[in-house]
Design a protein around this motif. Structure first.
Motif, PDB file in Angstrom:
ATOM      1  N   MET A  21      30.174   0.963 -22.941  1.00 47.28           N
ATOM      2  CA  MET A  21      28.937   0.995 -23.709  1.00 47.28           C
ATOM      3  C   MET A  21      28.564   2.439 -24.055  1.00 47.28           C
ATOM      4  O   MET A  21      28.070   2.708 -25.143  1.00 47.28           O
ATOM      5  CB  MET A  21      27.851   0.302 -22.883  1.00 47.28           C
ATOM      6  N   ARG A  22      28.793   3.332 -23.095  1.00 44.55           N
ATOM      7  CA  ARG A  22      28.432   4.727 -23.312  1.00 44.55           C
ATOM      8  C   ARG A  22      29.257   5.321 -24.458  1.00 44.55           C
ATOM      9  O   ARG A  22      28.750   6.095 -25.263  1.00 44.55           O
ATOM     10  CB  ARG A  22      28.642   5.503 -22.019  1.00 44.55           C
ATOM     11  N   TYR A  23      30.539   4.930 -24.534  1.00 43.86           N
ATOM     12  CA  TYR A  23      31.390   5.435 -25.605  1.00 43.86           C
ATOM     13  C   TYR A  23      30.940   4.902 -26.966  1.00 43.86           C
ATOM     14  O   TYR A  23      31.026   5.607 -27.975  1.00 43.86           O
ATOM     15  CB  TYR A  23      32.846   5.065 -25.334  1.00 43.86           C
ATOM     16  N   LEU A  24      30.476   3.678 -26.991  1.00 45.21           N
ATOM     17  CA  LEU A  24      29.990   3.104 -28.240  1.00 45.21           C
ATOM     18  C   LEU A  24      28.759   3.859 -28.742  1.00 45.21           C
ATOM     19  O   LEU A  24      28.632   4.156 -29.935  1.00 45.21           O
ATOM     20  CB  LEU A  24      29.662   1.622 -28.048  1.00 45.21           C
ATOM     21  N   VAL A  25      27.858   4.199 -27.833  1.00 48.74           N
ATOM     22  CA  VAL A  25      26.654   4.948 -28.209  1.00 48.74           C
ATOM     23  C   VAL A  25      27.041   6.321 -28.759  1.00 48.74           C
ATOM     24  O   VAL A  25      26.511   6.763 -29.785  1.00 48.74           O
ATOM     25  CB  VAL A  25      25.697   5.075 -27.003  1.00 48.74           C
ATOM     26  N   TRP A  26      27.987   6.998 -28.088  1.00 44.94           N
ATOM     27  CA  TRP A  26      28.400   8.316 -28.572  1.00 44.94           C
ATOM     28  C   TRP A  26      29.117   8.211 -29.914  1.00 44.94           C
ATOM     29  O   TRP A  26      28.985   9.087 -30.776  1.00 44.94           O
ATOM     30  CB  TRP A  26      29.271   9.025 -27.536  1.00 44.94           C
ATOM     31  N   ALA A  27      29.892   7.148 -30.107  1.00 49.47           N
ATOM     32  CA  ALA A  27      30.562   6.954 -31.387  1.00 49.47           C
ATOM     33  C   ALA A  27      29.540   6.728 -32.502  1.00 49.47           C
ATOM     34  O   ALA A  27      29.687   7.275 -33.609  1.00 49.47           O
ATOM     35  CB  ALA A  27      31.531   5.776 -31.301  1.00 49.47           C
ATOM     36  N   VAL A  57      26.494   8.750 -37.211  1.00 47.47           N
ATOM     37  CA  VAL A  57      25.215   9.097 -37.861  1.00 47.47           C
ATOM     38  C   VAL A  57      25.178  10.591 -38.176  1.00 47.47           C
ATOM     39  O   VAL A  57      24.745  10.996 -39.264  1.00 47.47           O
ATOM     40  CB  VAL A  57      24.021   8.673 -36.971  1.00 47.47           C
ATOM     41  N   PHE A  58      25.644  11.409 -37.250  1.00 48.71           N
ATOM     42  CA  PHE A  58      25.660  12.851 -37.485  1.00 48.71           C
ATOM     43  C   PHE A  58      26.522  13.199 -38.690  1.00 48.71           C
ATOM     44  O   PHE A  58      26.126  14.001 -39.544  1.00 48.71           O
ATOM     45  CB  PHE A  58      26.162  13.585 -36.241  1.00 48.71           C
ATOM     46  N   ILE A  59      27.704  12.587 -38.782  1.00 51.32           N
ATOM     47  CA  ILE A  59      28.599  12.879 -39.900  1.00 51.32           C
ATOM     48  C   ILE A  59      27.980  12.426 -41.219  1.00 51.32           C
ATOM     49  O   ILE A  59      28.038  13.147 -42.223  1.00 51.32           O
ATOM     50  CB  ILE A  59      29.975  12.238 -39.658  1.00 51.32           C
TER      51      ILE A  59
END
Length: 105
Positions: free
Chosen positions: A1-7, A12-14
């Motif tokens: 789940m943590r990796y999904l949030v960072w992805a 969004v940043f890009i």
């Protein structure tokens, strides 16, 4: 789940970065009282509005956060008070005569 949030954050940043880089043209910023600043890059205006909006959003959350913190501290004190009232007496502080009275000889 943590990796999904960072992805998702990276995505969004890009997207925001690409949007900002495509909108670098100069704009005129009009203030009240006929004060105009000419040739300000749109990316600077967008970043400034984002930062100001974030600060206002954080300022709006401060009173609620402080209220929740005070309520949590009050509830912790109440729990400690109730646990002290319900807890059995400490055997080290109770005199032995209280538990088993001495019989007369």
């Amino acid at each position: 789940m943590r990796y999904l949030v960072w992805a998702l954050r990276l995505l969004v940043f890009i997207v925001v970065l690409l949007f900002a880089l495509k909108n670098t043209g100069p704009v005129a910023v009009n203030f009240y009282g006929d004060h105009v600043v000419h040739d300000v890059p749109l990316i600077v205006v967008m970043l400034t509005v984002f930062v100001v909006g974030t600060l206002f959003g954080l300022l709006l959350t401060v009173p609620g956060a402080l209220r929740r913190r005070r309520e949590a501290a009050r509830l912790r004190r109440e729990i400690e008070r109730l646990q002290a009232a319900v807890a059995p007496p400490n055997p080290a502080t109770v005199a032995p005569e209280t538990i088993a009275p001495l019989s007369p000889l």
